[in-house]
Design an enzyme around this catalytic site. Structure first.
Site, PDB file in Angstrom:
ATOM      1  N   LYS A  45      -3.077  29.524  25.008  1.00  0.00           N
ATOM      2  CA  LYS A  45      -4.891  29.160  24.476  1.00  0.00           C
ATOM      3  C   LYS A  45      -6.147  29.138  24.578  1.00  0.00           C
ATOM      4  O   LYS A  45      -6.169  30.805  24.722  1.00  0.00           O
ATOM      5  CB  LYS A  45      -4.749  27.681  25.467  1.00  0.00           C
ATOM      6  CG  LYS A  45      -3.390  26.767  25.168  1.00  0.00           C
ATOM      7  CD  LYS A  45      -3.373  26.210  24.185  1.00  0.00           C
ATOM      8  CE  LYS A  45      -2.533  24.976  23.362  1.00  0.00           C
ATOM      9  NZ  LYS A  45      -0.950  24.921  23.758  1.00  0.00           N
TER      10      LYS A  45
HETATM   11  C1  PLP Z   1      -1.123  20.066  20.901  1.00  0.00           C
HETATM   12  C2  PLP Z   1      -0.877  20.116  22.179  1.00  0.00           C
HETATM   13  N1  PLP Z   1      -0.741  18.928  22.687  1.00  0.00           N
HETATM   14  C3  PLP Z   1      -0.065  18.945  24.099  1.00  0.00           C
HETATM   15  C4  PLP Z   1       0.449  20.563  24.689  1.00  0.00           C
HETATM   16  C5  PLP Z   1       0.854  20.834  26.150  1.00  0.00           C
HETATM   17  O1  PLP Z   1      -0.007  21.483  27.248  1.00  0.00           O
HETATM   18  P1  PLP Z   1       0.596  22.376  28.320  1.00  0.00           P
HETATM   19  O2  PLP Z   1       2.037  23.426  27.200  1.00  0.00           O
HETATM   20  O3  PLP Z   1      -0.592  22.812  28.411  1.00  0.00           O
HETATM   21  O4  PLP Z   1       1.613  21.212  28.979  1.00  0.00           O
HETATM   22  C6  PLP Z   1      -0.039  21.536  23.823  1.00  0.00           C
HETATM   23  C7  PLP Z   1       0.884  22.652  24.250  1.00  0.00           C
HETATM   24  O5  PLP Z   1       1.017  23.507  24.666  1.00  0.00           O
HETATM   25  C8  PLP Z   1       0.067  22.028  22.562  1.00  0.00           C
HETATM   26  O6  PLP Z   1      -0.353  22.172  22.016  1.00  0.00           O
END
Ligand code: PLP
Length: 367
Positions: free
Chosen positions: A179
């Site tokens: 990210k």
């Molecule tokens: C649009 C979106 N929503 C939710 C997530 C979930 O985040 P994480 O991977 O930190 O759980 C991500 C990233 O992976 C994402 O890109």
């Protein structure tokens, strides 16, 4: 191969983590609190609650709002599955609506047709680093008494009429490795609601307010000080790294200006933080992608199978007719985009993309 993403990590992060290890306080502690305060100031919100990841940030929001079985939550299918999974976790039903063809964000014009007496929330996803049309979404939510939860997992620092992603409704951010800022794994909830922030802090820590007094059902969704120490360094670099992403995007825009491809759109009043830079290259997408990879460009598809077409969603009977989403899944390519990208890598991506698109041009690429 030029990778599609590479985290910007160096000596500062190493030193920050070493300090935490030496301090002996490695789980949630003062670094998490400092990161929360700094993120609130940066984002322009009253409260930030750090979480173990973005998925749990979303789940915690929905669960704390009391969203559950029998409720519907309107969202998009052109997203990472975590958006829908977090809704399903509560027992609620995701209702998928289509996206705008130019921004790839939720098409606000389609929200009202999807609202039923069971609808509780609207969850726009600020996809690839561009905030969705929050004026339109907020107006509809107010009219119908619905909560807006922003999936800002890809949109750290992006603005819409001068306000940051995550400061409109209740925001969820991811701090995953690739990210725009990272703590390896991690997440934030952002809100201006004092009572919700209080509930989320208790929920994140097993529902425990006073020591071993569990006032409500909660879980362990905490972030560590080890992670937060990385996050503090990353936040200090975020604006510089966003500017680097925007410079790469500007070079790509210029390099592809005369090609028969669709480039990212940035409507007036918004800033794009380019978590991804995505081209619509038309029906020859797979052949173009193969050429890019053969040419050393680590391009990828976000997302090749939209959420409404995934097996586990279809098994739940959650059918949706989303032609714009289906088109995006079939015709787009995401290009390498990371702050440490060299001029040489940037030039290579532009050259290889041009060659690949022109080799297949006329076969059916969209203008
Ligand atoms: C649009 C979106 N929503 C939710 C997530 C979930 O985040 P994480 O991977 O930190 O759980 C991500 C990233 O992976 C994402 O890109």
């Amino acid at each position: 191969m030029i990778p599609i993403a590479r985290p910007d990590l160096g000596q500062e992060e190493i030193d920050a983590v070493s300090d935490v290890i030496r301090s002996g306080i490695i789980a949630q502690g003062p670094r998490v609190k400092e990161l929360e305060e700094r993120w609130s100031a940066y984002c322009g919100v009253k409260h930030t609650i750090a979480m173990s990841n973005g998925t749990l940030a979303l789940m915690a929001i929905f669960d704390t709002l009391g969203i559950g079985p029998g409720d519907e939550v309107i969202t998009v299918a052109h997203t990472f599955a975590a958006t829908a999974n977090a809704i399903l976790f509560t027992g609620a039903t995701p209702v998928f609506i289509d996206i705008e063809p130019d921004t790839y964000d939720m098409d606000a014009k389609r929200i009202e047709a999807a609202i039923t007496p069971r609808t509780r929330a609207i969850v726009p996803v600020h996809l690839f680093g561009l905030v969705a049309d929050m004026d339109a979404i907020d107006a509809i939510a107010r009219r119908h008494g619905l909560v807006v939860v922003e999936d800002a997992c890809q949109a750290h620092g992006a603005t819409y009429r001068g306000r940051r992603a995550g400061s409109f409704g209740i925001g969820a951010f991811s701090l995953y490795a690739t990210k725009n800022m990272t703590t390896a794994e991690g997440g934030f909830v952002t809100t201006n609601d004092d009572a919700l922030a209080d509930r989320l802090r208790v929920y994140r820590n097993q529902g425990m307010r006073a020591r071993y007094q569990f006032e409500s059902l909660g879980y362990n969704f905490r972030l560590t000080d080890l992670a937060a120490a990385i996050g503090l360094v990353q936040l200090a670099k975020l604006d510089r790294n966003t500017a680097r992403r925007q410079a790469i995007a500007a070079a790509y825009d210029e390099g592809f200006a005369d090609l028969p491809v669709g480039r990212p759109t940035v409507p007036d009043g918004r800033t794009h933080v380019y978590h991804q830079y995505t081209l619509d290259v038309g029906p020859e997408r797979d052949a173009i992608l193969a050429d890019l990879r053969a040419g050393g460009v680590g391009a990828d598809i976000y997302y090749p199978i939209p959420v409404h077409k995934q097996v586990y969603i279809q098994e739940r009977g959650l059918h949706a007719d989303l032609p714009v989403t289906d088109h995006a899944a079939a015709s787009t390519i995401a290009l390498p985009m990371f702050p440490g990208m060299s001029e040489e890598d940037r030039a290579t991506v532009i050259r290889v993309v041009r060659e690949a698109v022109l080799a297949h041009a006329g076969v059916g690429a969209t203008a």
